[in-house]
Motif scaffolding. Structure first.
Motif, PDB file in Angstrom:
ATOM      1  N   LEU B  19      -9.590 -29.663 -17.240  1.00 28.43           N
ATOM      2  CA  LEU B  19      -9.314 -29.451 -15.813  1.00 28.43           C
ATOM      3  C   LEU B  19      -8.211 -30.363 -15.301  1.00 28.43           C
ATOM      4  O   LEU B  19      -7.327 -29.921 -14.562  1.00 28.43           O
ATOM      5  CB  LEU B  19     -10.595 -29.665 -14.991  1.00 28.43           C
ATOM      6  CG  LEU B  19     -11.580 -28.515 -15.014  1.00 28.43           C
ATOM      7  CD1 LEU B  19     -12.840 -28.883 -14.252  1.00 28.43           C
ATOM      8  CD2 LEU B  19     -10.961 -27.264 -14.407  1.00 28.43           C
ATOM      9  N   THR B  20      -8.249 -31.647 -15.700  1.00 23.28           N
ATOM     10  CA  THR B  20      -7.205 -32.540 -15.214  1.00 23.28           C
ATOM     11  C   THR B  20      -5.848 -32.145 -15.802  1.00 23.28           C
ATOM     12  O   THR B  20      -4.828 -32.257 -15.144  1.00 23.28           O
ATOM     13  CB  THR B  20      -7.498 -34.017 -15.549  1.00 23.28           C
ATOM     14  OG1 THR B  20      -7.844 -34.115 -16.929  1.00 23.28           O
ATOM     15  CG2 THR B  20      -8.609 -34.567 -14.697  1.00 23.28           C
ATOM     16  N   PHE B  21      -5.875 -31.635 -17.058  1.00 24.20           N
ATOM     17  CA  PHE B  21      -4.604 -31.185 -17.644  1.00 24.20           C
ATOM     18  C   PHE B  21      -4.051 -29.995 -16.857  1.00 24.20           C
ATOM     19  O   PHE B  21      -2.867 -29.942 -16.538  1.00 24.20           O
ATOM     20  CB  PHE B  21      -4.781 -30.803 -19.117  1.00 24.20           C
ATOM     21  CG  PHE B  21      -3.494 -30.344 -19.744  1.00 24.20           C
ATOM     22  CD1 PHE B  21      -2.490 -31.243 -20.039  1.00 24.20           C
ATOM     23  CD2 PHE B  21      -3.278 -28.996 -20.001  1.00 24.20           C
ATOM     24  CE1 PHE B  21      -1.291 -30.816 -20.586  1.00 24.20           C
ATOM     25  CE2 PHE B  21      -2.083 -28.564 -20.546  1.00 24.20           C
ATOM     26  CZ  PHE B  21      -1.085 -29.484 -20.846  1.00 24.20           C
ATOM     27  N   LEU B  73      -7.210 -43.580 -15.710  1.00 26.09           N
ATOM     28  CA  LEU B  73      -8.502 -44.062 -16.195  1.00 26.09           C
ATOM     29  C   LEU B  73      -8.663 -45.552 -15.931  1.00 26.09           C
ATOM     30  O   LEU B  73      -9.778 -46.048 -15.777  1.00 26.09           O
ATOM     31  CB  LEU B  73      -8.662 -43.767 -17.692  1.00 26.09           C
ATOM     32  CG  LEU B  73      -8.910 -42.290 -17.998  1.00 26.09           C
ATOM     33  CD1 LEU B  73      -8.985 -42.056 -19.492  1.00 26.09           C
ATOM     34  CD2 LEU B  73     -10.201 -41.807 -17.331  1.00 26.09           C
ATOM     35  N   SER B  74      -7.531 -46.288 -15.859  1.00 23.65           N
ATOM     36  CA  SER B  74      -7.655 -47.708 -15.535  1.00 23.65           C
ATOM     37  C   SER B  74      -7.425 -47.946 -14.045  1.00 23.65           C
ATOM     38  O   SER B  74      -7.195 -49.065 -13.609  1.00 23.65           O
ATOM     39  CB  SER B  74      -6.668 -48.529 -16.377  1.00 23.65           C
ATOM     40  OG  SER B  74      -5.375 -48.003 -16.217  1.00 23.65           O
ATOM     41  N   ALA B 282      -4.012 -37.672  -7.732  1.00 27.53           N
ATOM     42  CA  ALA B 282      -5.111 -38.629  -7.667  1.00 27.53           C
ATOM     43  C   ALA B 282      -6.300 -38.042  -6.907  1.00 27.53           C
ATOM     44  O   ALA B 282      -7.446 -38.136  -7.359  1.00 27.53           O
ATOM     45  CB  ALA B 282      -4.639 -39.917  -7.005  1.00 27.53           C
ATOM     46  N   VAL B 283      -6.021 -37.397  -5.768  1.00 29.54           N
ATOM     47  CA  VAL B 283      -7.127 -36.803  -5.002  1.00 29.54           C
ATOM     48  C   VAL B 283      -7.801 -35.711  -5.834  1.00 29.54           C
ATOM     49  O   VAL B 283      -9.026 -35.635  -5.910  1.00 29.54           O
ATOM     50  CB  VAL B 283      -6.629 -36.242  -3.649  1.00 29.54           C
ATOM     51  CG1 VAL B 283      -7.767 -35.548  -2.920  1.00 29.54           C
ATOM     52  CG2 VAL B 283      -6.062 -37.350  -2.791  1.00 29.54           C
ATOM     53  N   GLY B 284      -6.967 -34.875  -6.502  1.00 23.94           N
ATOM     54  CA  GLY B 284      -7.524 -33.817  -7.351  1.00 23.94           C
ATOM     55  C   GLY B 284      -8.411 -34.395  -8.444  1.00 23.94           C
ATOM     56  O   GLY B 284      -9.508 -33.906  -8.701  1.00 23.94           O
ATOM     57  N   MET B 285      -7.923 -35.444  -9.072  1.00 25.45           N
ATOM     58  CA  MET B 285      -8.675 -36.108 -10.147  1.00 25.45           C
ATOM     59  C   MET B 285     -10.011 -36.646  -9.628  1.00 25.45           C
ATOM     60  O   MET B 285     -11.049 -36.438 -10.256  1.00 25.45           O
ATOM     61  CB  MET B 285      -7.814 -37.261 -10.678  1.00 25.45           C
ATOM     62  CG  MET B 285      -8.547 -38.207 -11.589  1.00 25.45           C
ATOM     63  SD  MET B 285      -8.167 -37.776 -13.280  1.00 25.45           S
ATOM     64  CE  MET B 285      -9.096 -39.013 -14.153  1.00 25.45           C
ATOM     65  N   VAL B 286      -9.965 -37.318  -8.480  1.00 27.98           N
ATOM     66  CA  VAL B 286     -11.197 -37.879  -7.914  1.00 27.98           C
ATOM     67  C   VAL B 286     -12.196 -36.758  -7.637  1.00 27.98           C
ATOM     68  O   VAL B 286     -13.394 -36.885  -7.927  1.00 27.98           O
ATOM     69  CB  VAL B 286     -10.896 -38.677  -6.623  1.00 27.98           C
ATOM     70  CG1 VAL B 286     -12.185 -39.035  -5.901  1.00 27.98           C
ATOM     71  CG2 VAL B 286     -10.115 -39.930  -6.960  1.00 27.98           C
ATOM     72  N   VAL B 289     -13.584 -35.308 -11.134  1.00 27.86           N
ATOM     73  CA  VAL B 289     -14.539 -36.220 -11.763  1.00 27.86           C
ATOM     74  C   VAL B 289     -15.805 -36.345 -10.909  1.00 27.86           C
ATOM     75  O   VAL B 289     -16.927 -36.336 -11.426  1.00 27.86           O
ATOM     76  CB  VAL B 289     -13.888 -37.605 -12.002  1.00 27.86           C
ATOM     77  CG1 VAL B 289     -14.913 -38.595 -12.513  1.00 27.86           C
ATOM     78  CG2 VAL B 289     -12.752 -37.470 -12.996  1.00 27.86           C
ATOM     79  N   GLY B 290     -15.609 -36.414  -9.582  1.00 33.01           N
ATOM     80  CA  GLY B 290     -16.754 -36.527  -8.687  1.00 33.01           C
ATOM     81  C   GLY B 290     -17.693 -35.333  -8.828  1.00 33.01           C
ATOM     82  O   GLY B 290     -18.915 -35.495  -8.963  1.00 33.01           O
ATOM     83  N   VAL B 291     -17.126 -34.123  -8.818  1.00 30.49           N
ATOM     84  CA  VAL B 291     -17.945 -32.912  -8.919  1.00 30.49           C
ATOM     85  C   VAL B 291     -18.699 -32.889 -10.243  1.00 30.49           C
ATOM     86  O   VAL B 291     -19.904 -32.613 -10.301  1.00 30.49           O
ATOM     87  CB  VAL B 291     -17.053 -31.647  -8.788  1.00 30.49           C
ATOM     88  CG1 VAL B 291     -17.798 -30.411  -9.213  1.00 30.49           C
ATOM     89  CG2 VAL B 291     -16.563 -31.507  -7.362  1.00 30.49           C
TER      90      VAL B 291
END
Lengths: 264, 313
Positions: B19-21, B73-74, B282-286, B289-291
């Motif tokens: 998904l992140t890709f 990730l960091s 960044a917002v998309g990633m958060v 991962v959150g979901v």
């Protein structure tokens, strides 16, 4: 087919006829042009302008009537796209089961879990805002719900005696799908179609409200709410009237879809 | 139990990567390179290429994805193109507000749905009210409901602040006053769907023997409802609430915009309008991962509660 129509269904159909008529006959119903700006800005509601005029002097009532067209177009087109993508996926997953099903269900579940509005925001940002792109985006975003529903229904139909009988007589998979599975899932698909129209109208209005949906100068309800909300304390009707139009249209399709589901 | 957690996480990790890709590829491939956008249409191809190289946009997609994801990730998301602020700081500022709004909305919907749907007096009236509120929750878009509430409570009756935001440090009372209308706006939809889930479970629990036993002991109807049926009907609602938190982000985006609250939603909408890639990503990633994490938690909570899944899993 002598089934008695429920009150909810009748109400839904009456509203649908009114809304569709507003869309079809917009040029005759609307007293003014929806895009022509005038110097009579922010006029109060009067006999001439039922709902007043907006900050550019355009007649709000006429804009709401014309806005029906865009909303219905986006809603119906998105629902068609959702069924065209979702139904075959659900059919394949439900009928063939096994690994294909496992894989497809994984994909479906992920997309159902992700917030549809955020997905739609990112996809429309990619494609650029237009009525066509908006319809495709909303169709893609709502397709997983259709897929899951069809899959569940196919699971049920697949186990019935008539399918077993057909299989025993040596019928091929494609024949069974065409003659037995598809006709028996159509009803659920139609009900979900109506629900999806309401969902797409809801989401497209939200996107337009955020400024990323139907591009101006199209008369569009979400955009009207956005522009009108600045004048909420002095002219509440500017934002509340188009907001009510969205709610009523969403309600209509939701009512039709849900009473189709309840009917059996 | 550990094996179950491990297997769920094993499924989750490839999902997050894919998904992140997709998110990364979509945002960076389709929107055009940021250099072209930043420099405008008049820029010469050389200067665009130069800035692209400077921003690391000339490398192949997979390399860029790797650079981004290993940084992410960091906790290193780069700097915003429009404000030059570190993206991680912007997220850290916006995330607590959105989480607080989401938690309030879920809590109100959860407690409200369980309490209201267990009412034993004036039952038919309460049922009609719940049905009415549910129709509003499902068919009235957040932006319209929010504006309607602002108009009624802030413009007409002047009871609550219209829009804007007040931090905890400005006083708890003031903070909560600013939170009431957004939370109400967001909670209505969830109250509707939670009511459906809870009511269905309540009806099936109602048929149990222990309810009949309680009734034959002569306990009052409301005591039976709140002490015996409610605790036994609430479990599916917990899982459902966990799953809903992910979907709630969508509603939060709209609600934050209506009430001009500086949360994740506004961050995302502004980033999209400004083509601010690092912030969008960044917002998309958060969110992704959150979901995923919330779904995992809901899954685990469910298997903790239901031993049949636990032994099978």
């Amino acid at each position: 087919m002598t089934k008695k129509l429920s009150f909810r269904m009748i109400l839904g159909l009456v509203l649908l006829v009114i809304i569709t008529a507003a869309a079809l006959f917009a040029p005759w119903i609307a007293p003014f042009s929806p895009t022509q700006t005038t110097t009579a800005v922010l006029a109060e509601p009067s006999l001439e302008h039922f709902l007043g005029t907006d900050q550019l002097g355009r007649d709000v009532f006429s804009r709401i009537i014309w806005g029906t067209r865009v909303s219905l177009q986006v809603g119906a087109a998105a629902a068609v796209v959702a069924v065209l993508i979702g139904a075959p996926i659900g059919l394949i997953a439900g009928f063939f089961r096994g690994r294909i099903d496992f894989f497809l269900v994984q994909v479906i579940d992920i997309f159902i879990a992700l917030p549809g509005l955020v997905l739609a925001l990112i996809i429309t940002a990619m494609l650029g805002p237009s009525v066509v792109n908006l319809s495709i985006t909303l169709g893609v975003v709502t397709a997983p719900t259709v897929a899951r529903l069809v899959r569940g229904q196919v699971f049920v139909v697949r186990e019935t005696l008539f399918v077993e009988a057909a299989r025993a007589t040596g019928a091929s998979s494609s024949w069974i799908i065409r003659k037995h599975i598809m006709p028996n899932t159509m009803r659920v698909v139609w009900a979900q179609f109506a629900i999806n129209v309401s969902l797409a109208i809801f989401t497209s209005a939200s996107l337009s409200y955020l400024g990323l949906g139907v591009p101006p100068p199209n008369p569009d309800w979400g955009g009207m709410v956005r522009d009108g909300s600045m004048f909420l304390p002095i002219r509440p009707v500017l934002s509340l009237a188009p907001g009510f139009a969205v709610a009523l249209t969403v309600f209509t399709f939701y009512l039709i879809g849900s009473s189709m589901n309840d009917a059996d | 139990m550990l094996a179950l957690i491990a297997s769920r996480i094993a499924v989750m990790i490839p999902n997050v990567i894919i998904l992140t890709f997709l998110l990364f590829a979509a945002t960076t491939q389709f929107l055009g390179t940021p250099a072209a956008i930043m420099l405008g249409e008049d820029a010469s191809p050389e200067t665009v290429a130069e800035l692209n190289a400077q921003l690391g946009f000339d490398a192949p997609l997979l390399v860029r994805y790797w650079d981004w994801i290993s940084g992410a990730l960091s906790g290193e998301f780069g700097r915003s193109y429009s404000t030059q602020q570190p993206v991680s700081e912007m997220i850290a500022d916006a995330l607590p507000l959105t989480l607080e709004l989401a938690v309030w909305a879920i809590l109100i919907a959860f407690i409200g749905a369980a309490l209201v749907n267990s009412v034993t007096f004036l039952k038919s009236l309460v049922e009609k009210l719940v049905a009415g509120v549910s129709v509003i929750g499902i068919t009235v878009p957040n932006f319209f409901l929010g504006l309607l509430l602002i108009y009624i409570f802030s413009v007409q009756f002047r009871l609550l602040p219209t829009t804007g935001w007040s931090d905890w440090s400005d006083g708890v009372g003031k903070h909560l006053m600013h939170m009431i209308l957004p939370a109400l706006t967001l909670t209505t939809f969830y109250f509707s769907s939670f009511s459906l889930v809870y009511k269905a479970e309540y009806k099936s629990v109602e048929n149990n023997l222990f309810v009949r036993a309680a009734r034959s002991k002569g306990l009052s109807e409301s005591r039976i409802s709140y002490r015996h049926i409610l605790p036994n009907s609430i479990l599916p609602l917990i899982t459902y609430a966990g799953l809903s938190l992910g979907q709630l982000v969508g509603g939060a985006v709209v609600t934050e915009t209506v009430f001009s609250m500086p949360g994740m939603g506004r961050l995302l909408v502004n980033a999209i309008s400004a083509r601010d890639f690092p912030v969008m990503l960044a917002v998309g990633m958060v969110i992704i991962v959150g979901v995923m994490l919330l779904n995992l938690l809901a899954d685990l909570a469910y298997s903790l509660i239901n031993p049949m899944v636990r032994t099978a899993g």
